[in-house]
Design a protein around this motif. Structure first.
Motif, PDB file in Angstrom:
ATOM      1  N   TYR A   4       2.291  -0.480 -15.055  1.00  0.00           N
ATOM      2  CA  TYR A   4       1.178   0.311 -14.515  1.00  0.00           C
ATOM      3  C   TYR A   4       1.665   1.295 -13.433  1.00  0.00           C
ATOM      4  N   LEU A   5       2.644   0.878 -12.636  1.00  0.00           N
ATOM      5  CA  LEU A   5       3.165   1.749 -11.587  1.00  0.00           C
ATOM      6  C   LEU A   5       3.868   2.963 -12.195  1.00  0.00           C
ATOM      7  N   LYS A   6       4.689   2.754 -13.216  1.00  0.00           N
ATOM      8  CA  LYS A   6       5.356   3.881 -13.874  1.00  0.00           C
ATOM      9  C   LYS A   6       4.338   4.821 -14.506  1.00  0.00           C
ATOM     10  N   GLU A   7       3.320   4.228 -15.110  1.00  0.00           N
ATOM     11  CA  GLU A   7       2.284   5.049 -15.741  1.00  0.00           C
ATOM     12  C   GLU A   7       1.540   5.882 -14.694  1.00  0.00           C
ATOM     13  N   PRO A  15       3.490  10.640  -6.577  1.00  0.00           N
ATOM     14  CA  PRO A  15       3.930   9.310  -7.036  1.00  0.00           C
ATOM     15  C   PRO A  15       4.202   8.367  -5.867  1.00  0.00           C
ATOM     16  N   MET A  16       4.099   7.055  -6.145  1.00  0.00           N
ATOM     17  CA  MET A  16       4.307   6.041  -5.116  1.00  0.00           C
ATOM     18  C   MET A  16       5.585   5.275  -5.402  1.00  0.00           C
ATOM     19  N   SER A  17       6.298   4.960  -4.338  1.00  0.00           N
ATOM     20  CA  SER A  17       7.521   4.161  -4.460  1.00  0.00           C
ATOM     21  C   SER A  17       7.224   2.754  -3.941  1.00  0.00           C
ATOM     22  N   LEU A  18       6.782   1.884  -4.854  1.00  0.00           N
ATOM     23  CA  LEU A  18       6.388   0.526  -4.473  1.00  0.00           C
ATOM     24  C   LEU A  18       7.402  -0.480  -5.017  1.00  0.00           C
ATOM     25  N   VAL A  19       7.619  -1.520  -4.233  1.00  0.00           N
ATOM     26  CA  VAL A  19       8.467  -2.646  -4.659  1.00  0.00           C
ATOM     27  C   VAL A  19       7.539  -3.816  -4.981  1.00  0.00           C
ATOM     28  N   MET A  20       7.597  -4.287  -6.214  1.00  0.00           N
ATOM     29  CA  MET A  20       6.686  -5.331  -6.665  1.00  0.00           C
ATOM     30  C   MET A  20       7.238  -6.721  -6.301  1.00  0.00           C
ATOM     31  N   PHE A  21       6.688  -7.306  -5.246  1.00  0.00           N
ATOM     32  CA  PHE A  21       6.979  -8.701  -4.911  1.00  0.00           C
ATOM     33  C   PHE A  21       5.664  -9.458  -4.865  1.00  0.00           C
ATOM     34  N   PHE A  23       3.740 -10.872  -2.690  1.00  0.00           N
ATOM     35  CA  PHE A  23       2.700 -10.511  -1.715  1.00  0.00           C
ATOM     36  C   PHE A  23       1.905  -9.302  -2.200  1.00  0.00           C
ATOM     37  N   VAL A  24       2.589  -8.255  -2.691  1.00  0.00           N
ATOM     38  CA  VAL A  24       1.912  -7.040  -3.161  1.00  0.00           C
ATOM     39  C   VAL A  24       1.123  -7.322  -4.430  1.00  0.00           C
ATOM     40  N   ILE A  25       1.723  -8.092  -5.353  1.00  0.00           N
ATOM     41  CA  ILE A  25       1.034  -8.388  -6.613  1.00  0.00           C
ATOM     42  C   ILE A  25      -0.264  -9.136  -6.356  1.00  0.00           C
ATOM     43  N   GLU A  26      -0.260 -10.067  -5.398  1.00  0.00           N
ATOM     44  CA  GLU A  26      -1.487 -10.825  -5.071  1.00  0.00           C
ATOM     45  C   GLU A  26      -2.582  -9.883  -4.574  1.00  0.00           C
ATOM     46  N   HIS A  27      -2.241  -8.971  -3.683  1.00  0.00           N
ATOM     47  CA  HIS A  27      -3.264  -8.070  -3.155  1.00  0.00           C
ATOM     48  C   HIS A  27      -3.775  -7.106  -4.212  1.00  0.00           C
ATOM     49  N   ILE A  28      -2.869  -6.572  -5.058  1.00  0.00           N
ATOM     50  CA  ILE A  28      -3.321  -5.658  -6.108  1.00  0.00           C
ATOM     51  C   ILE A  28      -4.238  -6.391  -7.080  1.00  0.00           C
ATOM     52  N   SER A  29      -3.897  -7.637  -7.424  1.00  0.00           N
ATOM     53  CA  SER A  29      -4.734  -8.419  -8.341  1.00  0.00           C
ATOM     54  C   SER A  29      -6.092  -8.707  -7.721  1.00  0.00           C
ATOM     55  N   ARG A  30      -6.091  -9.043  -6.426  1.00  0.00           N
ATOM     56  CA  ARG A  30      -7.347  -9.342  -5.737  1.00  0.00           C
ATOM     57  C   ARG A  30      -8.254  -8.106  -5.699  1.00  0.00           C
ATOM     58  N   SER A  56      -4.789  -0.076  -3.423  1.00  0.00           N
ATOM     59  CA  SER A  56      -6.096   0.322  -3.954  1.00  0.00           C
ATOM     60  C   SER A  56      -5.931   1.353  -5.067  1.00  0.00           C
ATOM     61  N   LYS A  57      -5.030   2.307  -4.889  1.00  0.00           N
ATOM     62  CA  LYS A  57      -4.826   3.340  -5.908  1.00  0.00           C
ATOM     63  C   LYS A  57      -4.310   2.729  -7.202  1.00  0.00           C
ATOM     64  N   LEU A  58      -3.356   1.809  -7.092  1.00  0.00           N
ATOM     65  CA  LEU A  58      -2.817   1.197  -8.305  1.00  0.00           C
ATOM     66  C   LEU A  58      -3.850   0.320  -8.989  1.00  0.00           C
ATOM     67  N   ALA A  59      -4.655  -0.414  -8.207  1.00  0.00           N
ATOM     68  CA  ALA A  59      -5.706  -1.245  -8.787  1.00  0.00           C
ATOM     69  C   ALA A  59      -6.747  -0.388  -9.484  1.00  0.00           C
ATOM     70  N   CYS A  60      -7.086   0.748  -8.896  1.00  0.00           N
ATOM     71  CA  CYS A  60      -8.051   1.670  -9.512  1.00  0.00           C
ATOM     72  C   CYS A  60      -7.501   2.213 -10.829  1.00  0.00           C
ATOM     73  N   HIS A  61      -6.211   2.537 -10.831  1.00  0.00           N
ATOM     74  CA  HIS A  61      -5.590   3.034 -12.074  1.00  0.00           C
ATOM     75  C   HIS A  61      -5.581   1.945 -13.153  1.00  0.00           C
ATOM     76  N   MET A  62      -5.325   0.706 -12.756  1.00  0.00           N
ATOM     77  CA  MET A  62      -5.310  -0.386 -13.722  1.00  0.00           C
ATOM     78  C   MET A  62      -6.682  -0.584 -14.345  1.00  0.00           C
ATOM     79  N   ALA A  63      -7.749  -0.382 -13.563  1.00  0.00           N
ATOM     80  CA  ALA A  63      -9.112  -0.552 -14.087  1.00  0.00           C
ATOM     81  C   ALA A  63      -9.602   0.695 -14.813  1.00  0.00           C
TER      82      ALA A  63
END
Length: 533
Positions: A4-7, A15-21, A23-30, A56-63
């Motif tokens: 989803y981040l690459k997309e 573009p955003m330079s995020l590292v998926m660990f 802690f971040v995955i939990e917040h994006i999922s929430r 928030s931006k990545l979660a919005c894109h996922m939805a």
């Protein structure tokens, strides 16, 4: 998540330079789960730089929702805010597109913004938001919805507007990013309870150790160092961040002053390490290159010294011979110096004599120039007068049958200057005597096409004394022989009169200047006086 981040980065202008660990995955999922709920609104609480907006931006894109943010400028005020809110609610209510309104506390320039958000969270509407024409347009578009769906419904204005509000509630999701630092957050929570009642709170805590390690490993991956050094660099970066955080806690306990250590601080630490490493690599590389170049130059210099030593040994006999010749030459120079000194005294005497001659020549030159100062202006004026004459002016004078006395007088003087003889004719007054008449010769002279050129080229330096004597005795004293008087009879003859008088002045001055010319010393340039045409 990485997919989803690459997309997102491919589609987004920023573009955003995020590292998926974890802690971040939990917040994006929430955040994603909250936004996909009915009336799902989220309140993100954390200090600045914790990644609230990025998640928030990545979660919005996922939805597959449309993200809406206001653009704050220096002129942005309440009216611009209301325009943005109207546009947002129309997209959600009329067009039926799912919207996520992301608003951070740094964008709140007026507390009225929070009041409107409070009303949207509570009722889905803002009182007095739409003017009459916009509201009528909204109701008209709402009327088409039951028709398009094939359902029958109440078409009263109140029912249609309630339908619009329900669609807004269904499609609009609010994501508020606020910082708990200071009193602003507390006051807003008290004044606007819908921020708590209608939102799901997601509190961003400090990053755990594994998050710090993951981020450091991701950023240091591009650094050109060994794997062992990378592991140690990751450990030291994490240690720096942790110790600074602990020191900030002690600082607060002792002085009651907060120093916030945010994830942004950690990222800045890593970027500083990267830039410092690049700087040091560049400096060391430059020094190494200088060292290598220096060694090459030293080797080259050593080779050149050896070659020159061989050449010097080969030239040694010639140097001895040249030295002997130089000594002989020095002896000869000393002998010649005695002779030169003697001639120097003679030259000095000649120089003094030449200076005296130059001074005498300068005195003669100044004397001549002072004498010519009288003649030159008159000559220039005469030349200018001749230049103003045209062939038509000469033709007018020539065509006169009974010329005025002034015209005859001027032409008579010109004929005398040109050495033209008169004609002997009977006296028109009836005296019976023969008189000299110059009008006939004057007409012939005026008929010459090169008449004016002949006057300009007149040999003024060699005027016969007899001619000048006659001019001075007969014409110069005559009151009628004056350019101002002649001008009344003929403008052309006025210029000719000026020319005759200028010749007389020049001849008089030249008689004074000419005798001085032979006295001019030879070293000095002879002065020649020229009439400038």
């Amino acid at each position: 998540m990485n997919h989803y981040l690459k997309e997102y980065n491919m589609l987004s202008r920023v573009p955003m330079s995020l590292v998926m660990f974890k802690f971040v995955i939990e917040h994006i999922s929430r955040i994603s789960r909250i936004l996909q709920q009915d009336n799902g609104h989220v309140l993100l609480v954390a200090v600045g730089g914790s990644g609230r907006q990025s998640c928030s931006k990545l979660a919005c894109h996922m939805a597959e929702y449309h993200l809406y943010q206001i653009e704050i400028s220096g002129n942005y005020g309440f009216n611009e805010w209301r325009d943005d809110v109207r546009s947002l609610m129309k997209k959600a209510g009329v067009e039926g597109k799912p919207q996520v309104f992301l608003l951070s506390d740094s964008q709140i320039k007026d507390e009225a913004f929070v009041e409107d958000i409070n009303m949207i969270l509570n009722t889905g509407d803002v009182p007095n938001l739409y003017p009459g024409d916009e509201k009528a347009d909204i109701l008209d578009k709402m009327t088409q919805l039951p028709k398009d769906s094939g359902k029958k419904g109440d078409t009263t204005p109140l029912a249609l507007f309630n339908l619009f509000i329900e669609r807004v509630k269904s499609n609009l999701h609010v994501a508020l990013a606020m910082s708990p630092i200071g009193d602003a957050f507390k006051n807003r929570i008290r004044m606007f309870p819908s921020l708590i009642n209608c939102c799901t709170i997601d509190w961003f805590t400090a990053w755990p150790d594994d998050a710090l390690e993951k981020v450091a490993e991701a950023f240091l991956k591009t650094v050109d160092i060994s794997d062992e050094m990378k592991e140690k660099s990751v450990t030291i970066c994490k240690e720096f961040h942790t110790t600074v955080k602990e020191a900030s806690g002690e600082y607060f306990l002792k002085l009651k002053r907060k120093n916030y250590v945010t994830p942004t601080s950690y990222l800045e630490l890593i970027k500083t390490f990267q830039s410092l490493h690049a700087l040091k690599v560049e400096q060391i590389t430059t020094l190494r290159m200088r060292y290598e170049v220096g060694l090459e130059k030293l080797d080259f210099a050593a080779g050149q010294v050896a070659v020159m030593q061989e050449e010097l040994n080969a030239l040694q006999p010639e140097l001895v011979k040249t030295s002997e010749e130089t000594e002989k030459l020095m002896v000869k120079i000393e002998q010649d110096t005695v002779i030169v000194e003697a001639k120097k005294e003679i030259v000095a005497a000649d120089e003094a004599s030449a200076n005296e001659a130059a001074a005498a020549a300068q005195a003669i030159k100044d004397d001549c120039e002072s004498d010519l100062a009288e003649a030159i202006p008159a000559l220039e004026a005469a030349v200018q007068a001749l230049d103003t004459l045209k062939p038509s002016d000469i033709t007018i004078v020539k065509s006169m049958r009974n010329p005025p006395s002034g015209v005859k007088l001027v032409m008579e003087a010109v004929c005398v200057m040109k050495g033209i003889k008169s004609e002997r004719k009977p006296d028109p007054s009836g005296s019976g005597k023969m008189i000299d008449d110059y009008w006939g010769p004057s007409q012939k002279l005026l008929g010459d096409l090169r008449f004016l050129e002949s006057l300009k080229a007149y040999d003024k330096d060699n005027i016969p004394p007899a001619i000048m004597k006659r001019i001075r005795e007969k014409y110069i004293p005559d009151r009628e022989f004056d350019p101002n008087v002649i001008k009344a009879s003929s403008s052309a003859c006025e210029g000719l009169c000026k020319w005759v008088r200028a010749m007389e002045v020049y001849d008089r001055v030249n008689k004074i200047v000419a005798p001085k010319k032979p006295n001019t010393p030879k070293p000095k340039r002879n002065w020649q006086f020229k009439w400038i045409n």
